[in-house]
Motif scaffolding. Structure first.
Motif, PDB file in Angstrom:
ATOM      1  N   VAL A   1     -52.280   2.477 105.767  1.00  0.00           N
ATOM      2  CA  VAL A   1     -52.061   1.247 106.519  1.00  0.00           C
ATOM      3  C   VAL A   1     -52.548   0.086 105.656  1.00  0.00           C
ATOM      4  O   VAL A   1     -53.720   0.045 105.269  1.00  0.00           O
ATOM      5  CB  VAL A   1     -52.816   1.246 107.867  1.00  0.00           C
TER       6      VAL A   1
ATOM      7  N   ALA B   1     -52.908  -3.993 105.604  1.00  0.00           N
ATOM      8  CA  ALA B   1     -52.875  -5.187 106.448  1.00  0.00           C
ATOM      9  C   ALA B   1     -52.831  -6.426 105.554  1.00  0.00           C
ATOM     10  O   ALA B   1     -53.804  -6.737 104.853  1.00  0.00           O
ATOM     11  CB  ALA B   1     -54.098  -5.226 107.356  1.00  0.00           C
ATOM     12  N   ASN B   2     -51.701  -7.112 105.543  1.00  0.00           N
ATOM     13  CA  ASN B   2     -51.549  -8.347 104.780  1.00  0.00           C
ATOM     14  C   ASN B   2     -51.785  -9.539 105.702  1.00  0.00           C
ATOM     15  O   ASN B   2     -51.054  -9.731 106.667  1.00  0.00           O
ATOM     16  CB  ASN B   2     -50.156  -8.432 104.156  1.00  0.00           C
ATOM     17  N   ILE B   3     -52.789 -10.301 105.404  1.00  0.00           N
ATOM     18  CA  ILE B   3     -53.166 -11.430 106.257  1.00  0.00           C
ATOM     19  C   ILE B   3     -52.976 -12.740 105.473  1.00  0.00           C
ATOM     20  O   ILE B   3     -53.377 -12.836 104.314  1.00  0.00           O
ATOM     21  CB  ILE B   3     -54.624 -11.308 106.729  1.00  0.00           C
TER      22      ILE B   3
ATOM     23  N   GLU C   1     -50.299 -12.015 110.421  1.00  0.00           N
ATOM     24  CA  GLU C   1     -50.675 -10.674 109.976  1.00  0.00           C
ATOM     25  C   GLU C   1     -49.421  -9.819 109.849  1.00  0.00           C
ATOM     26  O   GLU C   1     -48.605  -9.755 110.759  1.00  0.00           O
ATOM     27  CB  GLU C   1     -51.649 -10.028 110.975  1.00  0.00           C
ATOM     28  N   ASN C   2     -49.287  -9.159 108.702  1.00  0.00           N
ATOM     29  CA  ASN C   2     -48.115  -8.318 108.436  1.00  0.00           C
ATOM     30  C   ASN C   2     -48.560  -6.932 107.993  1.00  0.00           C
ATOM     31  O   ASN C   2     -48.597  -6.632 106.796  1.00  0.00           O
ATOM     32  CB  ASN C   2     -47.225  -8.946 107.346  1.00  0.00           C
ATOM     33  N   PRO C   3     -48.956  -6.071 108.940  1.00  0.00           N
ATOM     34  CA  PRO C   3     -49.369  -4.723 108.535  1.00  0.00           C
ATOM     35  C   PRO C   3     -48.177  -3.876 108.109  1.00  0.00           C
ATOM     36  O   PRO C   3     -47.072  -4.019 108.638  1.00  0.00           O
ATOM     37  CB  PRO C   3     -50.016  -4.167 109.809  1.00  0.00           C
ATOM     38  N   THR C   4     -48.402  -3.033 107.152  1.00  0.00           N
ATOM     39  CA  THR C   4     -47.389  -2.086 106.689  1.00  0.00           C
ATOM     40  C   THR C   4     -47.933  -0.683 106.859  1.00  0.00           C
ATOM     41  O   THR C   4     -48.996  -0.349 106.326  1.00  0.00           O
ATOM     42  CB  THR C   4     -47.026  -2.338 105.218  1.00  0.00           C
TER      43      THR C   4
ATOM     44  N   GLN D   1     -46.414  -9.944 112.975  1.00  0.00           N
ATOM     45  CA  GLN D   1     -46.991 -10.438 114.232  1.00  0.00           C
ATOM     46  C   GLN D   1     -47.202 -11.942 114.118  1.00  0.00           C
ATOM     47  O   GLN D   1     -47.650 -12.412 113.087  1.00  0.00           O
ATOM     48  CB  GLN D   1     -48.330  -9.757 114.491  1.00  0.00           C
TER      49      GLN D   1
END
Length: 315
Positions: free
Chosen positions: A26, A28-30, A61-64, A315
Motif C-alpha cells: 500500500v 499512500a501519496n499525499i 490523498e492518492n493511495p495505491t 480521495q
C-alpha cells in the motif's frame, strides 16, 4: 481478506475451488496545495470595500494498493504443513483459549490420539486425550505446571512440574501415567518433560506432539457450515465427519436474505453464509485461523513470481 477466506471455506464445502488475492503493498501519496491572495477596494471611499486576505489549503490523498494472487508450491506447502509447535504452545498458555487450542491444534500427544474430527475413533483414545487436556489445563492454572523455551534445536520447550502440595499428587501422577512417563514420588523434585515435534511409538522420553495443518482447521470450519437441506439431498455439498465437543460449538449459519446480525457474511448459491456477531466461539476460531492464514500467505508470497494488480484510488 476476511470475506475472501470465508467464501473460500464455503466453496470448499461444495467441492469447488476459489482464488485468493492478498494485499502486497500500500503506497499512500499525499499532496498539499496552498494558495493565498489579497482582495482590496479602489476608488472613492463610498465604493471601497474592506481589504481581505484570502487563503486556501487543499489536501489530496492518492493511495495505491497492490494485490498479489496467492498461489504456487510455496503456498500449498505452507497450507499443508503442520502448525509450528512454538505457535501452538503460545496459544496453550492463553487463559481463555488454552484447552480449546489443544483440542483443535493437537493431533497426537505421545500415544494419545485426538479423536476430534476423525472418521474413526475409539472410546479409550477419546477418554485418554480428553483427560490429558483436562489435567494439563488444571495443573497449569494452579501454577503446578509451567512451560519454558528450551535452547536445544530439537526440543521446542520444557514442561516443568513442581512446587505442588499433596492436593495435586494424584493429578500429577495421572498426568505422567497418561503420557507413559516415570513419576517421582518425591514432591520436592522438579519434573522436567522435554516437549518436541514428533511421534513416539516406543517408550516416550518426553512429550512428543504432532499438530494439525492450517488446511485441517479450514476443513473443521467447512464441517461447521449449516448447509441447506436441498444441497445435502442433491449431493452438491460434500459430507464431512462429525465434529468434536469443542468443534460443535462453532457454526457458520445460512440465510436466504442478508443477515443483519452478522460479523461477517458472503453470498453464494442464492444464500448468505455468515458468522453470527454473538457467536464468540466461531469468531474466536475464525480469528485464530485468520492469523495462521496470514502467516501462511506471508511466508509464501513472492512478488517476483506472480503477476500484480495495482489499483490507484483518489480521495
Amino acid at each position: 481478506e476476511n470475506e475472501q477466506l470465508l467464501l473460500m471455506i464455503v466453496k470448499g464445502r461444495y467441492g469447488e475451488t476459489a482464488s485468493f488475492l492478498a494485499v502486497n503493498a500500500v503506497a499512500a501519496n499525499i499532496r498539499f496545495r496552498t494558495e493565498a491572495g489579497i482582495e482590496a477596494g479602489f476608488g472613492p471611499d463610498s465604493l471601497k470595500g474592506e481589504n481581505l486576505l484570502i487563503g486556501e489549503l487543499a489536501y489530496e490523498e492518492n493511495p495505491t494498493i497492490t494485490y498479489s494472487p496467492v498461489q504456487g508450491h510455496k503456498y500449498v506447502r505452507q497450507l499443508e504443513s503442520p502448525i509450528p509447535l512454538d505457535l501452538m504452545l503460545l496459544t496453550m498458555r492463553h487463559p481463555i483459549l488454552g484447552s480449546r487450542s489443544m483440542n483443535l491444534l493437537i493431533n497426537r500427544a505421545n500415544n494419545l490420539r485426538n479423536p476430534h474430527f476423525l472418521m474413526e475413533t475409539t472410546a479409550n483414545e477419546d477418554q485418554g486425550f480428553k483427560r490429558f487436556v483436562e489435567l494439563f489445563t488444571q495443573l497449569h492454572a494452579a501454577g503446578v505446571l509451567e512451560m519454558i523455551k528450551n535452547p536445544e534445536e530439537d526440543i521446542t520447550a520444557d514442561i516443568l512440574i513442581g512446587g505442588y502440595d499433596k492436593r495435586y499428587t494424584n493429578e500429577v501422577h495421572e498426568f505422567m501415567s497418561l503420557l507413559e512417563l516415570p513419576f517421582a514420588e518425591d514432591q520436592t523434585q522438579l519434573i522436567t518433560i522435554p516437549t518436541y515435534f514428533g511421534i513416539s511409538f516406543d517408550k516416550p522420553k518426553g512429550l512428543a506432539i504432532t499438530t494439525r495443518t492450517t488446511l485441517d482447521l479450514i476443513q473443521i470450519l467447512r464441517a461447521s457450515i449449516d448447509v441447506p437441506e436441498e444441497h445435502i439431498k442433491s449431493g452438491i455439498a460434500l459430507s464431512y465427519p462429525p465434529l468434536g465437543p469443542d468443534e460443535e460449538r462453532m457454526q457458520i449459519k445460512v440465510s436466504r436474505t442478508r443477515p443483519g446480525n452478522s460479523s461477517l457474511a458472503v453470498p453464494y448459491r442464492s444464500y448468505w453464509y455468515y458468522i453470527d456477531e454473538a457467536d464468540q466461539a466461531t469468531k474466536g476460531f475464525f480469528n485464530a485461523l485468520r492469523t495462521l492464514w496470514s502467516i501462511t500467505i506471508d511466508d509464501s508470497l513472492d512478488s517476483r513470481d506472480v503477476p500484480l494488480m495495482t489499483i490507484p484510488i483518489s480521495q
